[in-house]
Design a protein around this motif. Structure first.
Motif, PDB file in Angstrom:
ATOM      1  N   ALA A 158       2.456 -14.209   8.712  1.00 45.06           N
ATOM      2  CA  ALA A 158       2.431 -12.763   8.864  1.00 45.06           C
ATOM      3  C   ALA A 158       3.112 -11.895   8.123  1.00 45.06           C
ATOM      4  CB  ALA A 158       2.105 -12.654  10.644  1.00 45.06           C
ATOM      5  N   LYS A 159       4.713 -12.065   8.157  1.00 39.60           N
ATOM      6  CA  LYS A 159       5.179 -11.518   7.052  1.00 39.60           C
ATOM      7  C   LYS A 159       5.436 -11.535   5.719  1.00 39.60           C
ATOM      8  CE  LYS A 159       7.520  -9.312  11.153  1.00 39.60           C
ATOM      9  NZ  LYS A 159       7.233  -8.092  11.133  1.00 39.60           N
ATOM     10  N   ALA A 160       4.427 -12.569   4.934  1.00 42.47           N
ATOM     11  CA  ALA A 160       4.904 -13.254   4.015  1.00 42.47           C
ATOM     12  C   ALA A 160       3.758 -12.366   3.853  1.00 42.47           C
ATOM     13  CB  ALA A 160       4.624 -14.668   4.167  1.00 42.47           C
ATOM     14  N   LEU A 161       2.607 -11.964   4.159  1.00 40.40           N
ATOM     15  CA  LEU A 161       1.385 -11.497   3.715  1.00 40.40           C
ATOM     16  C   LEU A 161       1.583 -10.206   3.967  1.00 40.40           C
ATOM     17  CD1 LEU A 161      -1.654 -11.246   3.454  1.00 40.40           C
ATOM     18  CD2 LEU A 161      -2.017 -11.208   6.062  1.00 40.40           C
ATOM     19  N   ILE A 162       2.578 -10.027   5.014  1.00 39.79           N
ATOM     20  CA  ILE A 162       3.224  -8.179   5.015  1.00 39.79           C
ATOM     21  C   ILE A 162       3.702  -7.525   3.874  1.00 39.79           C
ATOM     22  CG2 ILE A 162       4.416  -6.390   6.712  1.00 39.79           C
ATOM     23  CD1 ILE A 162       3.166  -7.702   8.691  1.00 39.79           C
ATOM     24  N   ARG A 163       4.436  -9.004   3.426  1.00 39.12           N
ATOM     25  CA  ARG A 163       5.375  -8.652   1.999  1.00 39.12           C
ATOM     26  C   ARG A 163       4.625  -8.207   0.827  1.00 39.12           C
ATOM     27  NH1 ARG A 163       9.969 -12.822  -0.091  1.00 39.12           N
ATOM     28  NH2 ARG A 163      10.532 -11.968  -1.490  1.00 39.12           N
ATOM     29  N   GLY A 164       3.382  -9.575   1.067  1.00 41.63           N
ATOM     30  CA  GLY A 164       2.321  -8.928  -0.117  1.00 41.63           C
ATOM     31  C   GLY A 164       2.131  -7.376  -0.233  1.00 41.63           C
ATOM     32  N   GLN A 165       1.221  -7.057   0.736  1.00 41.59           N
ATOM     33  CA  GLN A 165       1.045  -5.756   0.666  1.00 41.59           C
ATOM     34  C   GLN A 165       1.450  -3.869   0.955  1.00 41.59           C
ATOM     35  OE1 GLN A 165      -0.297  -6.307   4.715  1.00 41.59           O
ATOM     36  NE2 GLN A 165      -2.068  -6.910   4.766  1.00 41.59           N
ATOM     37  N   ILE A 166       2.307  -4.594   1.245  1.00 38.73           N
ATOM     38  CA  ILE A 166       3.823  -3.532   1.028  1.00 38.73           C
ATOM     39  C   ILE A 166       4.250  -3.312  -0.506  1.00 38.73           C
ATOM     40  CG2 ILE A 166       6.570  -3.164   1.149  1.00 38.73           C
ATOM     41  CD1 ILE A 166       6.685  -3.920   3.459  1.00 38.73           C
ATOM     42  N   LEU A 167       4.505  -4.698  -0.993  1.00 40.65           N
ATOM     43  CA  LEU A 167       4.871  -4.541  -2.776  1.00 40.65           C
ATOM     44  C   LEU A 167       3.065  -3.860  -3.796  1.00 40.65           C
ATOM     45  CD1 LEU A 167       6.689  -5.957  -4.945  1.00 40.65           C
ATOM     46  CD2 LEU A 167       5.179  -8.190  -5.104  1.00 40.65           C
ATOM     47  N   ALA A 168       1.926  -4.569  -2.976  1.00 45.45           N
ATOM     48  CA  ALA A 168       1.001  -4.205  -3.393  1.00 45.45           C
ATOM     49  C   ALA A 168       1.666  -2.123  -3.778  1.00 45.45           C
ATOM     50  CB  ALA A 168      -0.432  -4.619  -3.523  1.00 45.45           C
ATOM     51  N   GLN A 169       1.354  -1.383  -2.723  1.00 52.81           N
ATOM     52  CA  GLN A 169       0.848  -0.268  -1.931  1.00 52.81           C
ATOM     53  C   GLN A 169       2.425   0.281  -2.768  1.00 52.81           C
ATOM     54  OE1 GLN A 169       0.671  -0.543   1.933  1.00 52.81           O
ATOM     55  NE2 GLN A 169      -1.441  -1.325   2.084  1.00 52.81           N
ATOM     56  N   SER A 170       3.640  -0.098  -2.615  1.00 55.44           N
ATOM     57  CA  SER A 170       5.052   0.391  -2.996  1.00 55.44           C
ATOM     58  C   SER A 170       5.182   0.147  -4.147  1.00 55.44           C
ATOM     59  CB  SER A 170       5.659   0.365  -1.940  1.00 55.44           C
ATOM     60  OG  SER A 170       5.131   0.904  -0.993  1.00 55.44           O
ATOM     61  N   ASN A 171       4.900  -0.130  -5.783  1.00 57.57           N
ATOM     62  CA  ASN A 171       4.993  -0.930  -6.789  1.00 57.57           C
ATOM     63  C   ASN A 171       5.658   0.062  -7.519  1.00 57.57           C
ATOM     64  OD1 ASN A 171       2.898  -0.373  -8.657  1.00 57.57           O
ATOM     65  ND2 ASN A 171       1.922  -0.885  -7.300  1.00 57.57           N
ATOM     66  N   SER A 172       5.301   1.673  -7.532  1.00 53.95           N
ATOM     67  CA  SER A 172       5.907   2.363  -8.490  1.00 53.95           C
ATOM     68  C   SER A 172       6.728   2.857  -7.943  1.00 53.95           C
ATOM     69  CB  SER A 172       4.725   3.744  -7.937  1.00 53.95           C
ATOM     70  OG  SER A 172       4.906   4.503  -6.386  1.00 53.95           O
ATOM     71  N   TYR A 173       7.455   2.240  -6.750  1.00 57.69           N
ATOM     72  CA  TYR A 173       9.215   2.611  -6.704  1.00 57.69           C
ATOM     73  C   TYR A 173      10.223   1.843  -6.959  1.00 57.69           C
ATOM     74  CZ  TYR A 173       6.574   4.760  -2.835  1.00 57.69           C
ATOM     75  OH  TYR A 173       6.813   5.901  -2.291  1.00 57.69           O
ATOM     76  N   ILE A 174       9.935   0.267  -7.568  1.00 65.06           N
ATOM     77  CA  ILE A 174      10.829  -0.381  -8.786  1.00 65.06           C
ATOM     78  C   ILE A 174       9.991  -0.158  -9.861  1.00 65.06           C
ATOM     79  CG2 ILE A 174      11.717  -1.813  -6.319  1.00 65.06           C
ATOM     80  CD1 ILE A 174       9.200  -3.898  -6.885  1.00 65.06           C
ATOM     81  N   PRO A 175      11.536  -0.400 -10.968  1.00 62.09           N
ATOM     82  CA  PRO A 175      11.049  -0.362 -11.828  1.00 62.09           C
ATOM     83  C   PRO A 175       9.758  -2.237 -12.842  1.00 62.09           C
ATOM     84  CG  PRO A 175      12.959  -1.629 -12.147  1.00 62.09           C
ATOM     85  CD  PRO A 175      12.672  -0.728 -10.464  1.00 62.09           C
ATOM     86  N   LEU A 176       9.411  -2.319 -13.493  1.00 60.33           N
ATOM     87  CA  LEU A 176       8.353  -3.015 -14.049  1.00 60.33           C
ATOM     88  C   LEU A 176       9.195  -4.663 -13.945  1.00 60.33           C
ATOM     89  CD1 LEU A 176       5.520  -3.708 -14.800  1.00 60.33           C
ATOM     90  CD2 LEU A 176       6.340  -3.225 -17.757  1.00 60.33           C
ATOM     91  N   SER A 177      10.514  -4.803 -14.856  1.00 64.36           N
ATOM     92  CA  SER A 177      10.806  -6.206 -14.807  1.00 64.36           C
ATOM     93  C   SER A 177      10.943  -6.227 -13.158  1.00 64.36           C
ATOM     94  CB  SER A 177      12.235  -5.970 -15.000  1.00 64.36           C
ATOM     95  OG  SER A 177      13.017  -5.143 -14.607  1.00 64.36           O
ATOM     96  N   SER A 178      11.874  -5.823 -12.333  1.00 67.37           N
ATOM     97  CA  SER A 178      11.620  -5.912 -10.745  1.00 67.37           C
ATOM     98  C   SER A 178      10.159  -6.418  -9.745  1.00 67.37           C
ATOM     99  CB  SER A 178      11.981  -4.806  -9.960  1.00 67.37           C
ATOM    100  OG  SER A 178      13.542  -4.759 -10.613  1.00 67.37           O
ATOM    101  N   VAL A 208      -2.577  -5.332  -9.716  1.00 66.55           N
ATOM    102  CA  VAL A 208      -2.319  -3.965  -9.463  1.00 66.55           C
ATOM    103  C   VAL A 208      -1.523  -3.502 -11.409  1.00 66.55           C
ATOM    104  CG1 VAL A 208      -0.159  -2.870  -8.470  1.00 66.55           C
ATOM    105  CG2 VAL A 208      -1.746  -4.766  -7.320  1.00 66.55           C
ATOM    106  N   TYR A 209      -1.898  -2.031 -11.432  1.00 64.21           N
ATOM    107  CA  TYR A 209      -1.602  -1.346 -11.795  1.00 64.21           C
ATOM    108  C   TYR A 209      -0.358  -0.741 -11.811  1.00 64.21           C
ATOM    109  CZ  TYR A 209      -1.068   1.803 -16.071  1.00 64.21           C
ATOM    110  OH  TYR A 209      -0.227   2.993 -16.694  1.00 64.21           O
ATOM    111  N   HIS A 210       1.237  -1.407 -12.423  1.00 64.70           N
ATOM    112  CA  HIS A 210       1.926  -0.105 -12.423  1.00 64.70           C
ATOM    113  C   HIS A 210       2.800   0.524 -13.005  1.00 64.70           C
ATOM    114  CE1 HIS A 210       6.668  -0.019 -12.899  1.00 64.70           C
ATOM    115  NE2 HIS A 210       6.485  -0.701 -11.244  1.00 64.70           N
ATOM    116  N   GLU A 211       3.209   1.279 -12.080  1.00 65.35           N
ATOM    117  CA  GLU A 211       3.840   2.775 -13.013  1.00 65.35           C
ATOM    118  C   GLU A 211       4.914   3.192 -11.804  1.00 65.35           C
ATOM    119  OE1 GLU A 211       2.214   6.945 -14.789  1.00 65.35           O
ATOM    120  OE2 GLU A 211       1.072   6.035 -13.806  1.00 65.35           O
ATOM    121  N   TRP A 212       6.340   2.549 -12.652  1.00 62.15           N
ATOM    122  CA  TRP A 212       7.112   3.870 -11.839  1.00 62.15           C
ATOM    123  C   TRP A 212       7.699   5.191 -12.316  1.00 62.15           C
ATOM    124  CZ3 TRP A 212      12.641   2.607 -14.191  1.00 62.15           C
ATOM    125  CH2 TRP A 212      13.996   2.842 -13.019  1.00 62.15           C
ATOM    126  N   ASP A 213       7.666   5.292 -10.602  1.00 66.89           N
ATOM    127  CA  ASP A 213       7.916   7.092 -10.845  1.00 66.89           C
ATOM    128  C   ASP A 213       9.215   7.632 -11.469  1.00 66.89           C
ATOM    129  OD1 ASP A 213       5.616   6.779  -9.109  1.00 66.89           O
ATOM    130  OD2 ASP A 213       6.501   6.820  -7.216  1.00 66.89           O
TER     131      ASP A 213
END
Length: 267
Positions: free
Chosen positions: A59-79, A245-250
């Motif tokens: 369950a936590k692994a699935l939540i980790r993927g959801q968080i990465l998809a929803q909050s990807n703009s908080y980290i740079p493209l390389s990360s 997912v389209y990444h755009e760093w804030d």
């Protein structure tokens, strides 16, 4: 006109015996039944079983993927790229599955698992111990105290509260501030939640609000009990979501945007 309004105000005198032998007993009995039900629930169900660490990991692994998809703009493209690559590879290989070797097989029916059956039976016991006492108390009130007026509220209310406060009394012209015996039962059912939390603690089995939704939860549990989650399909769906997912760093070009915002640099 004010004198006429005062003269037409409804005045009723309640026998003190109603307070001593109806109002207080209903409240006291509901408190005692709630405490007894809480202790009986503890004796019958015991301690809840500890969850399997592998189920939590899924369950936590699935939540980790959801968080990465929803909050990807908080980290740079390389990360983001490194995290996406790692999770997609782990999801595809079944690294987080409870049984990695059986990822291509259909999930086992929850009804066939003794642990799940025990959990469901404990839940049904708690719900039945909540439904049966409240049903008996309500039947006792309707049989012995049907049509009783117990108390008058000290503040005015609108007509929309009449049906709620005067259940079991067919008197359309009675003031809304008068409370019937059956309505006093429902007021205690919801109002004693704070008393039970003070006496028994926050996590208690005497909460009357849970009783009102117990039958609905039992039906929902019966519908979902034989439908286990296929985490392999969920992981593959999350892998597909991460791949598009389209990444755009804030914080991209943050220095220039700050200078432009405070007038230190032209656009």
């Amino acid at each position: 006109m004010s004198g006429l309004a005062e003269s037409t105000e409804q005045v009723m005198f309640l026998d003190p015996a109603i307070r001593n032998w109806v109002l207080f007993p209903i409240t006291v009995i509901m408190v005692l039944v709630g405490v007894f039900r809480h202790q009986l629930t503890i004796l019958m169900t015991g301690e809840p079983p500890k969850p399997d660490i592998r189920d939590i990991r899924q369950a936590k692994a699935l939540i980790r993927g959801q968080i990465l998809a929803q909050s990807n703009s908080y980290i740079p493209l390389s990360s983001f790229t490194e995290r996406k690559k790692f999770l997609c590879s782990a999801f595809e290989e079944g690294e987080y599955l409870k049984n990695k070797n059986a990822k291509d097989q259909s999930p086992v029916n929850l009804m066939a698992d003794p642990k799940n059956m025990e959990v469901m039976m404990d839940g049904m016991k708690k719900q039945m111990m909540g439904i049966v006492p409240q049903t008996l108390i309500m039947g006792w009130i309707q049989f012995f105290f049907s049509g009783f007026i117990l108390i008058k509220l000290p503040f005015p209310l609108g007509l929309r509260f009449k049906q709620m406060l005067q259940s079991g009394i067919m008197t359309p012209n009675m003031d809304v501030k008068w409370v019937s015996s059956l309505s006093w039962y429902f007021i205690n059912l919801f109002g004693l939640r704070g008393v039970f939390s003070l006496i028994l603690g926050g996590e208690n089995s005497a909460d009357g609000i849970r009783d009102m939704t117990a039958m609905g939860s039992m039906g929902a549990m019966g519908q979902q009990s034989g439908q286990p989650q296929d985490y392999n399909k969920l992981f593959m769906a999350m892998k597909d979501n991460l791949s598009i997912v389209y990444h755009e760093w804030d914080l991209a070009n943050i220095e220039q945007r700050v200078f432009v915002k405070y007038g230190k640099q032209s656009r």
